[in-house]
Design a protein around this motif. Structure first.
Motif, PDB file in Angstrom:
ATOM      1  N   UNK A 105       0.711  -1.149  -0.171  1.00  0.00           N
ATOM      2  CA  UNK A 105       0.097   0.067   0.122  1.00  0.00           C
ATOM      3  C   UNK A 105       0.852   1.235   0.152  1.00  0.00           C
ATOM      4  N   UNK A 106       0.491   2.432  -0.684  1.00  0.00           N
ATOM      5  CA  UNK A 106       1.177   3.492  -0.946  1.00  0.00           C
ATOM      6  C   UNK A 106       0.304   4.414  -0.013  1.00  0.00           C
ATOM      7  N   UNK A 107       0.627   5.283   0.558  1.00  0.00           N
ATOM      8  CA  UNK A 107       0.076   6.706   1.100  1.00  0.00           C
ATOM      9  C   UNK A 107       0.462   7.735   0.365  1.00  0.00           C
ATOM     10  N   UNK A 108      -0.449   8.790   0.076  1.00  0.00           N
ATOM     11  CA  UNK A 108      -0.435  10.135  -0.376  1.00  0.00           C
ATOM     12  C   UNK A 108      -0.077  11.099   0.845  1.00  0.00           C
ATOM     13  N   UNK A 109       0.929  11.188   1.374  1.00  0.00           N
ATOM     14  CA  UNK A 109       1.322  12.020   2.596  1.00  0.00           C
ATOM     15  C   UNK A 109       1.051  13.603   2.514  1.00  0.00           C
ATOM     16  N   UNK A 110       0.361  14.142   1.381  1.00  0.00           N
ATOM     17  CA  UNK A 110       0.198  15.277   1.396  1.00  0.00           C
ATOM     18  C   UNK A 110      -0.709  15.862   0.169  1.00  0.00           C
ATOM     19  N   UNK A 111      -2.081  16.111   0.277  1.00  0.00           N
ATOM     20  CA  UNK A 111      -2.864  16.378  -0.675  1.00  0.00           C
ATOM     21  C   UNK A 111      -4.092  17.319  -0.180  1.00  0.00           C
ATOM     22  N   UNK A 112      -4.739  17.832  -1.176  1.00  0.00           N
ATOM     23  CA  UNK A 112      -5.562  19.119  -0.819  1.00  0.00           C
ATOM     24  C   UNK A 112      -7.114  18.661  -1.290  1.00  0.00           C
ATOM     25  N   UNK A 113      -7.771  17.706  -0.479  1.00  0.00           N
ATOM     26  CA  UNK A 113      -8.985  17.133  -1.079  1.00  0.00           C
ATOM     27  C   UNK A 113     -10.276  18.073  -0.945  1.00  0.00           C
ATOM     28  N   UNK A 114     -10.015  19.101  -0.036  1.00  0.00           N
ATOM     29  CA  UNK A 114     -11.040  20.387   0.064  1.00  0.00           C
ATOM     30  C   UNK A 114     -11.155  21.256  -1.210  1.00  0.00           C
ATOM     31  N   UNK A 115     -10.056  21.208  -1.952  1.00  0.00           N
ATOM     32  CA  UNK A 115      -9.906  22.302  -3.120  1.00  0.00           C
ATOM     33  C   UNK A 115     -11.129  21.861  -4.060  1.00  0.00           C
ATOM     34  N   UNK A 116     -11.543  22.983  -4.821  1.00  0.00           N
ATOM     35  CA  UNK A 116     -12.593  23.266  -5.710  1.00  0.00           C
ATOM     36  C   UNK A 116     -12.523  21.780  -6.633  1.00  0.00           C
ATOM     37  N   UNK A 117     -11.154  21.731  -7.230  1.00  0.00           N
ATOM     38  CA  UNK A 117     -11.122  20.802  -8.081  1.00  0.00           C
ATOM     39  C   UNK A 117     -11.647  19.337  -8.040  1.00  0.00           C
ATOM     40  N   UNK A 118     -11.862  18.951  -6.578  1.00  0.00           N
ATOM     41  CA  UNK A 118     -12.444  17.731  -6.247  1.00  0.00           C
ATOM     42  C   UNK A 118     -13.815  17.574  -5.824  1.00  0.00           C
ATOM     43  N   UNK A 119     -14.461  18.729  -5.914  1.00  0.00           N
ATOM     44  CA  UNK A 119     -15.904  18.895  -5.139  1.00  0.00           C
ATOM     45  C   UNK A 119     -16.737  18.132  -5.928  1.00  0.00           C
ATOM     46  N   UNK A 120     -16.701  17.881  -7.216  1.00  0.00           N
ATOM     47  CA  UNK A 120     -17.918  17.118  -8.003  1.00  0.00           C
ATOM     48  C   UNK A 120     -17.805  15.770  -8.013  1.00  0.00           C
ATOM     49  N   UNK A 121     -16.647  15.218  -7.542  1.00  0.00           N
ATOM     50  CA  UNK A 121     -16.173  13.769  -7.595  1.00  0.00           C
ATOM     51  C   UNK A 121     -15.148  13.321  -6.450  1.00  0.00           C
ATOM     52  N   UNK A 122     -15.486  13.783  -5.216  1.00  0.00           N
ATOM     53  CA  UNK A 122     -14.442  13.286  -4.070  1.00  0.00           C
ATOM     54  C   UNK A 122     -14.500  11.815  -4.108  1.00  0.00           C
ATOM     55  N   UNK A 123     -15.587  11.157  -4.030  1.00  0.00           N
ATOM     56  CA  UNK A 123     -15.667   9.657  -3.960  1.00  0.00           C
ATOM     57  C   UNK A 123     -14.923   9.008  -5.220  1.00  0.00           C
ATOM     58  N   UNK A 124     -15.156   9.328  -6.160  1.00  0.00           N
ATOM     59  CA  UNK A 124     -14.441   9.104  -7.412  1.00  0.00           C
ATOM     60  C   UNK A 124     -13.036   9.153  -7.381  1.00  0.00           C
ATOM     61  N   UNK A 125     -12.332  10.291  -6.694  1.00  0.00           N
ATOM     62  CA  UNK A 125     -11.166  10.526  -6.727  1.00  0.00           C
ATOM     63  C   UNK A 125     -10.440   9.634  -5.492  1.00  0.00           C
ATOM     64  N   UNK A 126     -11.190   9.191  -4.630  1.00  0.00           N
ATOM     65  CA  UNK A 126     -10.637   8.342  -3.577  1.00  0.00           C
ATOM     66  C   UNK A 126     -10.600   6.697  -4.211  1.00  0.00           C
ATOM     67  N   UNK A 127     -11.641   6.569  -4.980  1.00  0.00           N
ATOM     68  CA  UNK A 127     -11.844   5.181  -5.380  1.00  0.00           C
ATOM     69  C   UNK A 127     -10.603   5.020  -6.516  1.00  0.00           C
ATOM     70  N   UNK A 128     -10.364   6.068  -7.281  1.00  0.00           N
ATOM     71  CA  UNK A 128      -9.239   6.023  -8.486  1.00  0.00           C
ATOM     72  C   UNK A 128      -7.888   5.454  -7.470  1.00  0.00           C
ATOM     73  N   UNK A 129      -7.684   6.464  -6.476  1.00  0.00           N
ATOM     74  CA  UNK A 129      -6.516   6.170  -5.599  1.00  0.00           C
ATOM     75  C   UNK A 129      -6.401   4.917  -5.150  1.00  0.00           C
ATOM     76  N   UNK A 130      -7.500   4.238  -4.570  1.00  0.00           N
ATOM     77  CA  UNK A 130      -7.482   3.056  -4.147  1.00  0.00           C
ATOM     78  C   UNK A 130      -7.144   1.888  -5.358  1.00  0.00           C
ATOM     79  N   UNK A 131      -7.554   2.051  -6.453  1.00  0.00           N
ATOM     80  CA  UNK A 131      -7.362   1.377  -7.467  1.00  0.00           C
ATOM     81  C   UNK A 131      -5.992   1.251  -7.826  1.00  0.00           C
TER      82      UNK A 131
END
Length: 268
Positions: free
Chosen positions: A1-27
């Protein structure tokens, strides 16, 4: 497993699809993410993201770009806001002298020192931002470490070799982002080779600084895997070994994260 030790998930870039962003990371094998604060005033926002998504931890703090907006937040206030099971760090805070319209240097330094004290009070690591301020950052870190020790990481490292060396000497960790994959980042890759393997972390700083081959696109935690592969090659390691080492390093630094994370010990 990798860990992204620094990201900004509150930024507007992710507002429309945060669950998708997290799912793609896990994949992509990025099982956990640390979303990083830029304003103390937004602590509730970061907490809400982490509470809604068990793959995410958060920090609390003021980015140097916001130092003029939050110049006098007490260390005790920051530490108190960090008293939540999924808040595992302080920051990001630091010095950024790149822009002419940034907060005055004295204000940035005062805010940084307050965050260092908050990290001590909360017994949590500090996430440090340093840009075009190598000598000043080294001075502050050495001065504060001499007063009383604290844990910290130099995030998204793109400074000179001396600051990396000084950070390691002071016991800090060094985190590398997609910048290290850029074709012209030869000097940065040389710095990475000189950092002890037990002090290296990997991150995206998403939505910024997407690694090759995604450069120019919106960065997201899934791309941690691309930076990790590039770094593993630079360091002469197998990707799986590099993932294991950086995950171990993350949990050593962010010790509270392991306690807040069910099952991460088995996956790491």
């Amino acid at each position: 497993m990798l860990i992204d030790s620094h990201c900004h998930l509150d930024f507007p870039d992710f507002a429309a699809d945060l669950p998708g962003v997290i799912a793609r990371a896990e994949a992509a094998g990025v099982g956990r993410m640390l979303t990083i604060a830029t304003r103390v005033a937004k602590a509730d926002t970061y907490r809400a993201i982490a509470e809604a998504h068990p793959e995410v931890w958060y920090t609390v703090g003021t980015h140097p770009h916001g130092a003029a907006e939050e110049p006098d937040v007490a260390a005790e206030t920051i530490a108190a806001l960090a008293d939540h099971p999924r808040c595992v760090g302080i920051g990001e805070a630091g010095l950024d002298y790149h822009y002419d319209d940034a907060a005055p240097e004295a204000v940035q330094e005062r805010v940084l020192r307050a965050h260092i004290e908050a990290a001590r009070l909360a017994d949590l690591p500090l996430v440090i931002h340093a840009r075009d301020a190598d000598a000043q950052m080294e001075r502050v870190l050495a001065d504060e470490m001499a007063r009383r020790s604290f844990r910290a990481v130099l995030h998204c490292f793109s400074s000179g070799a001396r600051l990396a060396e000084a950070g390691v000497e002071l016991g800090l960790y060094v985190s590398f982002s997609g910048i290290v994959t850029f074709r012209r980042s030869h000097a940065l890759r040389d710095i990475a080779k000189a950092v002890p393997l037990d002090r290296i972390l990997v991150e995206t700083d998403a939505p910024f600084l997407a690694p090759e081959p995604y450069r120019g696109r919106t960065n997201e935690p899934a791309y941690t895997a691309d930076t990790a592969r590039s770094l593993a090659e630079t360091l002469g390691l197998e990707p799986a070994d590099f993932a294991r080492r950086t995950t171990e390093n993350f949990f050593r630094l962010f010790a509270k994260a392991r306690a807040a994370d069910h099952g991460a010990g088995q996956e790491a």
